[in-house]
Each structure stands twice: as structure tokens, then as C-alpha cells.
Enzyme design. Structure first.
Site, mmCIF file in Angstrom:
data_model
loop_
_atom_site.group_PDB
_atom_site.id
_atom_site.type_symbol
_atom_site.label_atom_id
_atom_site.label_comp_id
_atom_site.label_asym_id
_atom_site.label_seq_id
_atom_site.Cartn_x
_atom_site.Cartn_y
_atom_site.Cartn_z
ATOM 1 N N GLU A 25 0.872 -1.160 0.000
ATOM 2 C CA GLU A 25 0.000 0.000 0.000
ATOM 3 C C GLU A 25 0.920 1.223 0.000
ATOM 4 O OE1 GLU A 25 -3.463 1.950 2.798
ATOM 5 O OE2 GLU A 25 -2.763 -0.067 3.245
ATOM 6 N N ARG A 76 5.530 -12.581 9.609
ATOM 7 C CA ARG A 76 6.135 -11.299 9.269
ATOM 8 C C ARG A 76 7.429 -11.129 10.049
ATOM 9 N NH1 ARG A 76 2.486 -7.386 9.125
ATOM 10 N NH2 ARG A 76 3.795 -5.613 9.543
ATOM 11 N N LYS A 124 4.302 1.067 9.258
ATOM 12 C CA LYS A 124 4.389 2.346 8.572
ATOM 13 C C LYS A 124 3.754 3.452 9.409
ATOM 14 C CE LYS A 124 2.953 0.320 4.855
ATOM 15 N NZ LYS A 124 2.471 -0.042 3.514
HETATM 16 P P1 ATP Z 1 2.782 -2.118 7.932
HETATM 17 O O1 ATP Z 1 2.014 -2.890 8.933
HETATM 18 O O2 ATP Z 1 4.226 -1.954 8.246
HETATM 19 O O3 ATP Z 1 2.139 -0.817 7.569
HETATM 20 P P2 ATP Z 1 1.585 -3.461 5.793
HETATM 21 O O4 ATP Z 1 1.438 -4.915 5.879
HETATM 22 O O5 ATP Z 1 0.406 -2.610 6.022
HETATM 23 O O6 ATP Z 1 2.802 -3.033 6.659
HETATM 24 P P3 ATP Z 1 1.715 -3.301 2.985
HETATM 25 O O7 ATP Z 1 2.219 -2.177 2.186
HETATM 26 O O8 ATP Z 1 0.271 -3.581 2.994
HETATM 27 O O9 ATP Z 1 2.228 -3.040 4.437
HETATM 28 O O10 ATP Z 1 2.528 -4.620 2.698
HETATM 29 C C1 ATP Z 1 3.009 -5.019 1.448
HETATM 30 C C2 ATP Z 1 3.482 -6.432 1.535
HETATM 31 O O11 ATP Z 1 4.563 -6.530 2.442
HETATM 32 C C3 ATP Z 1 2.391 -7.336 2.072
HETATM 33 O O12 ATP Z 1 2.348 -8.518 1.294
HETATM 34 C C4 ATP Z 1 2.804 -7.629 3.474
HETATM 35 O O13 ATP Z 1 2.381 -8.894 3.856
HETATM 36 C C5 ATP Z 1 4.322 -7.513 3.402
HETATM 37 N N1 ATP Z 1 4.868 -7.100 4.694
HETATM 38 C C6 ATP Z 1 4.583 -5.974 5.369
HETATM 39 N N2 ATP Z 1 5.238 -5.957 6.547
HETATM 40 C C7 ATP Z 1 5.963 -7.090 6.604
HETATM 41 C C8 ATP Z 1 6.860 -7.675 7.556
HETATM 42 N N3 ATP Z 1 7.127 -7.055 8.711
HETATM 43 N N4 ATP Z 1 7.431 -8.852 7.283
HETATM 44 C C9 ATP Z 1 7.165 -9.472 6.115
HETATM 45 N N5 ATP Z 1 6.341 -8.990 5.185
HETATM 46 C C10 ATP Z 1 5.733 -7.820 5.406
HETATM 47 MG MG MG Z 2 -1.339 -2.478 5.081
#
Ligand code: ATP
Ligand code: MG
Length: 756
Positions: free
Chosen positions: A31, A258, A268
Site C-alpha cells: 500500500e 512477518r 508504517k
Molecule cells: P505495515 O504494517 O508496516 O504498515 P503493511 O502490511 O500494512 O505493513 P503493505 O504495504 O500492505 O504493508 O505490505 C506489502 C506487503 O509486504 C504485504 O504482502 C505484506 O504482507 C508484506 N509485509 C509488510 N510488513 C511485513 C513484515 N514485517 N514482514 C514481512 N512482510 C511484510
Molecule cells: Mg497495510
């Protein structure tokens, strides 16, 4: 395939083997609402890595369904991060918003099938009706609207007739489902907001659980990999695809754990708070776990990818020690970064008996790094050493310059103290010293014993430099927010001095400043006129030691304690007990161990016991045993007892013997050790059965060299035209081609011959 088969790769391999899919298609779906962090790097490495390993494709899809938080600046940062890590997405960058029309059509189809309805309950009521984990929910009275009414309302929602929150589109599934996600989940909501790509066309936006499976399907994704929090969403993912009766092949969702790292935050939202609040200097602040931050700090893509590979892919959440990431960068730079000299806190030394000036040819790499290269270091009557490397009244165990103890200037001469000049407050402002003309490094016939070698720079040629020293951003392992910030996470040194080669040398951006750590030419602020360096990482893990000494919470750390060199002996380390001192003396004096190793052994009863036991094996040199014990065995003994180890002290002694007799290289010894710690096999047998004997036969090595030369005609030409830096390339290629088995010393000599 060079990757270990993790559970996801096993699934992919099976699916290809069974013919379920012809080609594997993955996607990375961030995102664009913040800069990507190291957790995203794990996901990038996984998705792009799987596509690469199985000859498939990986899409980059901006998951831009939430109009209010998204920004092209973030999308750009994501693209940069993927490229920097060395991956390329298939085709153009994709966007969920590209599919808004198709998604809308799918929603209409669901309504027509009687599987979705427009609900007009308030947000509050929807929550209330949903029930709890222990109680079933109730269905809204609007669920009985006719298909026509639903179609009409949904169309008018799209056209912007209603206010935010007035209606939603919901799937009609099961209000008493055990999985709360299945209780008539929201598919669309009204949002009168400008979308950064779709503009003002839409007043409704699809929810993740609707948009994601369908975007995957539209793109032909086969394996939709996400993190464990989405485990409960999987049922809904499948429902959306099944309910629409889409024709195969269809994607399936798989979850992995994760990445979490201690001493940092990794969402984020929390990162945004740090950036917006001005607690750090932007998204690429070198203290942040963002990819842009690591990049600016000087981490290499290889180190991040190696780290991701080492931590592996699992199905159980855990917290990875940040020391593991630091290990990965240290390990990478150890092979790459030239060693040069920097003095952080300069103290002038005048060598009273030195006349004239000279240039000293000093190697960039220590003997155990198979790379060539050197620079000229000016030497003269006036030099600077680090203030911490002189002590008028030294603490016990101080090995550097004192009024009675000479010291070696690394690559140059041994000096001894003559006098100290002080200012009116009694601070030392200059040392007068004498040097020993016959003590020059490499041709030392002076017979003078010193206990250490220190860094220095020649006064007239040294360049002033700014150093930015970073420490962990948070003081505690599991930080909750800004209240846990480490107030000393950035220390700026304005008046450090570096040797001239550091500025002149354009082929390198990363250096090891001897005894200080790895540094990077600050990519934004550096100029030759005002050199600025970021500290990438220290030379060893200083934090574990620090925190193990149980410091009081929020202890204001003195300037001294944050100086990297105080990872050394003196500092706050507890004094040795009498027995430890005895051991230390015996190890250094009788067995010739260096003080570093002896210190580690003497202070740790478990290690010492192991070492003593290993010494009983006949014919092995104490130094190699001690090295193995303090490096390899020590890691394991951190959380194990000696009897729990798979190998015995005797076996380690045997391994040491294999190194001493040049049967295996120290590099191969590490592999053998890994095997021993798994299987407990004898090292000789491992070496034999796997054919790991070091190759020292010039004929064999020469034929490998010829191969490498033939394969790289361009580089040979460049080298012969004067590009000396390529020497390291050839050494590396030959060592690699030999599976790390060729004797590096012999390789070096023979390549020199061959390329003449
Ligand atoms: P955050 O919680 O840090 O905002 P998010 O999951 O909302 O992260 P996205 O931009 O939606 O962030 O994630 C993009 C991809 O990265 C998704 O497939 C997510 O599963 C993966 N991802 C995000 N954070 C992690 C992490 N800490 N470890 C592994 N993969 C991750
Ligand atoms: Mg997200």
C-alpha cells in the site's frame, strides 16, 4: 536453485510438478502509504525470489484502494526499493485502481447472484450487529432488499448521491460464522475523496478483502503470499473467488510469519509518526528500518538479501535480533571494504627524532581477505593519534601508548613516549615521542615488543571529516513508541581526521576505518571539500555486551561510552578476578595467544574449560584452537552447556589441526564446523567424504586460472592496461570456481604470474 526450499517453495514446486499451473506468478502488493521497511524487503525477496527461482513472473502492484493515505512519493520509494534490492517486476507497475471498473462489474455480478446487498445501518450498528467471538451476530433488516433495489442503490452510491457512511455494500454470507470475517463482510464503502490516480471518478472504494483476491485473479497470480495476520482472511479470499464462479486457474493465498526485529518499530504508521514528529530526519534517516534508511546509511543490497535468506521463511511469528542484521552487513563489508585510517578525537604527536617525510605503501586488506590493493600513506614528523589511545595513568590491561609502554603505529613505526605538553588546565594537548627507525612494519628488526597497533594520520596531509555515528533508535528491546527513543541515537563528530586516500579514492564508497567500524560516504551531504561519513556498523557487537551489564534504565551514557573504540578492554568492563588474570597471563605468555582471544577465554569459565580440554589433544596449535573456540564454539555455548554440544573439545582440536596443516582453509573450516555442530561427525571424515581438502597443487590451480582468464577476456585486457583493481576480481573468481577450496596464498601468487 541456490535457495533452501522453504515451505512456500515446496508448495510452488509441487504445484508446478503436478501441472496445477504452467507458470508461477507472484506479486508484491504494497500500500503506497509510507516508505517500505525491512519487513517489506523480506516480502520482496520472497515474492521476486520465488518467481526468479522457478522461472515465473512477479508483479509489482500498488494496493491503492484507500484514497486518502496514498501518495506518489511513496509509490516511487517502493519502486526504488525493489530495484535497489536487484529485482525487476514483470511489465508495468500495476495498481489495484487499474481494476476499479472490473471490480465494480464483479460487485454487480454478486448482487445479481443474490450474494451481496446494500446495507444502510450506521457504522456503529454494523459493529454492534456483528456479535462477538462467543456470540453470533444478527443480520441487518436491509439484507432482504431486492436485487433491483440493490443494483439501483449501488449505482447511486457510485454516482456520488450519498454521503460517506450512508450505505455500504456487503457480502451475504453467514452472520453466525465462527470466523468473524465471514459475517457479511463489507465489500464497498462510500468515500468522497480524490484518488491520486483515479482522480474524482469514484465515490465508492472497494475493501481489501474484495479487491485483493480479484486483483490477483485478474492478473493471473498463482500464489498470493501474505503475512500471518491474514490467516483469517483466507476463507473470505476463497469465498470471493468461489462465489463469482470464476474459471480456473485461480490463485490461492499462503501466509508466512512477518519479520519483527528488536529495538525497532516496524509499522508504517509508527514510522510515519517518527518522521512527521521530527524525531528523525525524514524517511531515509539512517536510523530508521526503512530500505531508504539502510541504503543511505551504507548497507548493501547483498547484506539485506543475505539477512532475509538467513532468517528464512516460517509460519510462526518471532522477533529477530537486530544483531543478526548487523552481522550480515559486517560479513559483507569484511570482504569488500578497504581498511583505512581515521582519527576520531585527534591528539597531536610530534616525533622528535624523525626527519623529512616518506610515503608508506599500505595494503587495503588484511591477509585473510583475498583481495589486493594498497594506497600510499604519507608519514612525517607530526602525526595525530586518537586521544583514547594514550593514557597517562593507564587502567589495568591497557595496551596502547603510555609513558612506559611503546605502541605500533599501524603499517608504520613503533613509537615511545617522551613528554606530554599540557594546557593551563592540565589537559594534554600534545605528545612528544621518539620512533624506532628499524621498527617499520614489514621490516622490523628492532626486537621491541608492543601490545597493540593504533591508527594515526600524518598532520599535513590529513583531511578533516564529519562522522555521523548512529546508535539504536530505541533504548528497549520492544519499543512501544516515542517514549522509548534512545536520546543518544545520533552523535556527530565534526573534527575527525582521515588519511588522504579516503578522499582521493573514487572506486570505493565504503571503508573500514581501522578499529572503529565501517563507514559510508554520506550520499547526500558528502563533498571532497566537506567530507561526511555515516557509520554503517561497528566492528563487533558492542550492544550485547553493554546491555548484559545491566545498566539502570535511561542511564545517560557518557560521550565516552558511545565511542566505538571503547568496545575494547578498558571502558566499563569489570576487572578480572585473580584466577582470570592468572589464566590470561598463561594464555598470552606461555601459549602465545593474542590478548583479545586470551581475554575472551579467561573471562568465560565455560569457554576456558572447553579450550583446556581441547589442548589435551596432541599436536594442535593453541592459537588455532583458541580461534575456533572463541569464534565458533562461543556462539553455541551462549545458550548451551558443553555436554549439549554435538562435538567434543577433542574434535575441535582435530579441526584446528586440519587448518594448521593447511589441509583445509579457514573458510572451509567454518563449513566443516557447521556440519560438526549438526551431526557430531569427525572433521577428518567430513572433509574426506565431501572432498573439502584445500587445493594447493599449482597445476590444479593454474588450470582454474586459465579457465577464468578465458571467460573474462575484457577484464584481462583492462587489467593489463593498468586497472590493478581487477586483481581482486580474478582472485575472487578463482576461489569461487574452486568452491572456496583453493589456497588463497597460492592463488594470489599464481594469478600474478598468469596475468603478467
Ligand atoms: P505495515 O504494517 O508496516 O504498515 P503493511 O502490511 O500494512 O505493513 P503493505 O504495504 O500492505 O504493508 O505490505 C506489502 C506487503 O509486504 C504485504 O504482502 C505484506 O504482507 C508484506 N509485509 C509488510 N510488513 C511485513 C513484515 N514485517 N514482514 C514481512 N512482510 C511484510
Ligand atoms: Mg497495510
Amino acid at each position: 536453485m541456490n535457495k533452501k526450499r522453504d515451505f512456500l517453495r515446496t508448495i510452488v514446486a509441487d504445484d508446478l510438478a503436478s501441472g496445477k499451473y504452467k507458470e508461477v506468478v507472484t506479486r508484491f502488493p504494497p500500500e503506497p502509504n509510507g516508505f517500505p521497511h525491512i519487513g517489506h524487503a523480506k516480502s520482496i525477496a520472497l515474492n521476486f525470489g520465488i518467481a526468479r527461482d522457478f522461472g515465473g513472473r512477479c508483479h509489482l502492484r500498488m494496493d491503492d484502494t484507500n484514497p486518502t493515505t496514498e501518495d506518489t512519493k511513496y509509490a516511487k520509494a517502493i519502486e526504488d526499493a525493489v530495484h535497489w534490492l536487484g529485482f525487476e517486476w514483470d511489465g508495468e507497475v500495476r495498481h489495484t485502481s487499474d481494476y476499479f471498473h472490473q471490480l465494480y462489474e464483479y460487485a454487480i455480478k454478486l448482487i445479481k447472484m443474490g450474494k451481496a446487498y446494500v446495507d444502510s445501518l450506521s457504522e456503529e450498528e454494523i459493529r454492534e450487529y456483528r456479535g462477538t467471538v462467543t456470540e453470533p451476530g444478527r443480520r441487518s433488516k436491509y439484507a432482504d432488499r431486492s436485487v433491483e433495489e440493490n443494483l439501483d442503490l449501488f449505482k447511486r452510491m457510485k454516482e456520488g448521491e450519498f454521503a460517506d457512511g450512508e450505505h455500504v455494500l456487503r457480502a451475504k454470507i453467514d452472520m453466525s460464522a465462527a470466523n468473524m470475517k465471514m459475517r457479511d463482510p463489507l465489500l464497498y464503502r462510500i468515500r468522497h475523496a480524490h484518488h491520486f490516480r483515479a482522480g474524482d471518478e469514484w465515490s465508492i472504494y472497494p475493501m481489501y478483502d474484495f479487491a485483493h483476491p480479484l486483483s490477483d485473479y485478474i492478473e493471473g497470480v498463482t500464489h498470493s503470499i501474505c503475512t500471518l495476520e491474514f490467516e483469517n482472511n483466507r476463507e473470505l479470499y476463497d469465498w470471493v473467488i468461489d462465489a463469482l464462479e470464476l474459471k480456473p486457474p485461480r490463485p490461492y493465498q499462503y501466509e508466512f510469519a512477518r519479520l519483527n526485529i528488536n529495538y525497532t518499530v516496524m509499522s508504517k504508521r509508527k514510522l510515519l509518526e517518527l518522521v512527521k514528529g521530527g524525531y528523525v530526519n525524514g524517511w531515509d534517516d539512517p536510523r530508521l528500518p526503512t530500505i531508504a534508511g539502510y541504503r543511505r546509511r551504507g548497507y548493501t543490497p547483498e547484506s539485506i538479501l543475505n539477512f532475509c535468506e538467513q532468517i528464512g521463511v516460517a509460519k510462526a511469528n518471532s522477533v529477530v535480533d537486530v544483531a543478526q542484521l548487523e552481522f550480515a552487513i559486517r560479513d559483507d563489508l569484511n570482504k569488500k571494504a578497504p581498511r583505512v585510517m581515521c582519527v576520531q578525537d585527534p591528539l597531536k604527536v610530534t616525533i622528535v627524532n624523525y626527519k623529512g617525510e616518506e610515503e608508506i605503501e599500505a595494503a587495503y586488506y588484511p591477509a585473510d581477505v583475498a583481495k589486493e590493493g594498497s594506497r600510499k600513506m604519507p608519514f612525517g614528523k607530526e602525526i595525530y593519534i586518537d586521544r583514547a589511545d594514550f593514557a597517562e595513568t593507564p587502567p589495568k590491561g591497557y595496551y596502547r601508548l603510555t609513558p612506559t609502554q611503546p605502541v605500533r603505529l599501524k603499517h608504520a613505526y613503533i613509537i615511545k613516549y617522551e613528554d606530554a605538553i599540557k594546557d593551563e588546565n592540565g589537559n594534554i594537548i600534545e605528545i612528544k615521542a621518539k620512533y624506532f627507525p628499524d621498527s617499520r612494519s614489514g621490516s622490523d628488526t628492532s626486537g621491541i615488543k608492543v601490545k597493540s597497533a593504533i591508527q594515526w594520520v600524518e598532520a599535513n596531509h590529513a583531511k578533516k571529516a564529519e562522522l555521523r555515528l548512529y546508535d539504536r533508535l530505541f533504548r528497549v528491546e520492544n519499543p512501544q513508541g516515542i517514549e522509548d527513543l534512545n536520546p543518544d541515537s545520533l552523535q556527530i563528530i565534526k573534527d575527525a581526521l582521515v588519511e588522504p586516500a579516503v578522499i582521493k579514492e573514487k572506486a570505493y564508497e565504503r571503508f573500514q576505518f581501522e578499529r572503529m567500524g565501517y563507514f559510508y560516504k554520506e550520499p547526500v551531504d558528502y563533498s571532497d571539500e566537506h567530507p561526511v561519513f555515516n557509520k554503517i556498523v561497528g566492528l563487533k557487537d558492542s550492544w550485547t555486551k553493554k546491555s548484559k551489564q545491566k545498566q539502570p534504565e535511561k542511564k545517560p551514557r557518557s560521550k565516552k561510552a558511545t565511542q566505538p573504540r571503547n568496545e575494547q578492554k578498558e571502558g566499563k568492563v569489570a576487572p578480572m578476578s585473580k584466577e582470570q588474570q592468572e589464566l590470561f597471563k598463561r594464555y598470552t605468555k606461555e601459549q602465545g595467544l593474542n590478548s583479545e582471544v586470551a581475554n575472551t577465554l579467561a573471562r568465560d569459565a565455560k569457554l576456558a574449560a572447553f579450550y583446556e580440554e581441547a589442548l589435551k589433544e596432541e599436536g594442535s596449535a593453541p592459537m588455532s584452537i583458541a580461534n575456533l573456540v572463541t569464534n565458533e564454539v562461543a556462539r553455541e555455548l551462549k545458550n548451551k552447556e558443553i555436554i549439549e554440544l554435538a562435538y567434543t573439545p577433542k574434535q575441535i582440536a582435530k579441526l584446528a589441526k586440519l587448518i594448521d596443516n593447511e589441509i583445509i582453509s579457514t573458510k572451509i573450516a567454518k563449513d566443516v564446523f557447521e556440519q560438526m555442530s549438526k551431526s557430531g561427525e569427525n572433521p577428518q571424515e567430513i572433509v574426506k567424504s565431501r572432498g573439502l581438502e584445500q587445493i594447493s597443487d599449482p597445476n590444479v590451480i593454474n588450470s582454474i586460472i586459465q579457465d577464468v582468464i578465458e571467460k573474462n577476456p575484457k577484464n584481462v585486457q583492462k587489467y593489463q592496461e593498468g586497472n590493478q583493481k581487477l586483481f581482486g576480481f580474478f582472485v575472487g573468481q578463482v576461489l569461487k570456481a574452486s568452491g572456496g577450496k583453493a589456497n588463497p596464498k597460492i592463488v594470489n601468487e599464481l594469478i600474478k604470474e598468469a596475468l603478467k
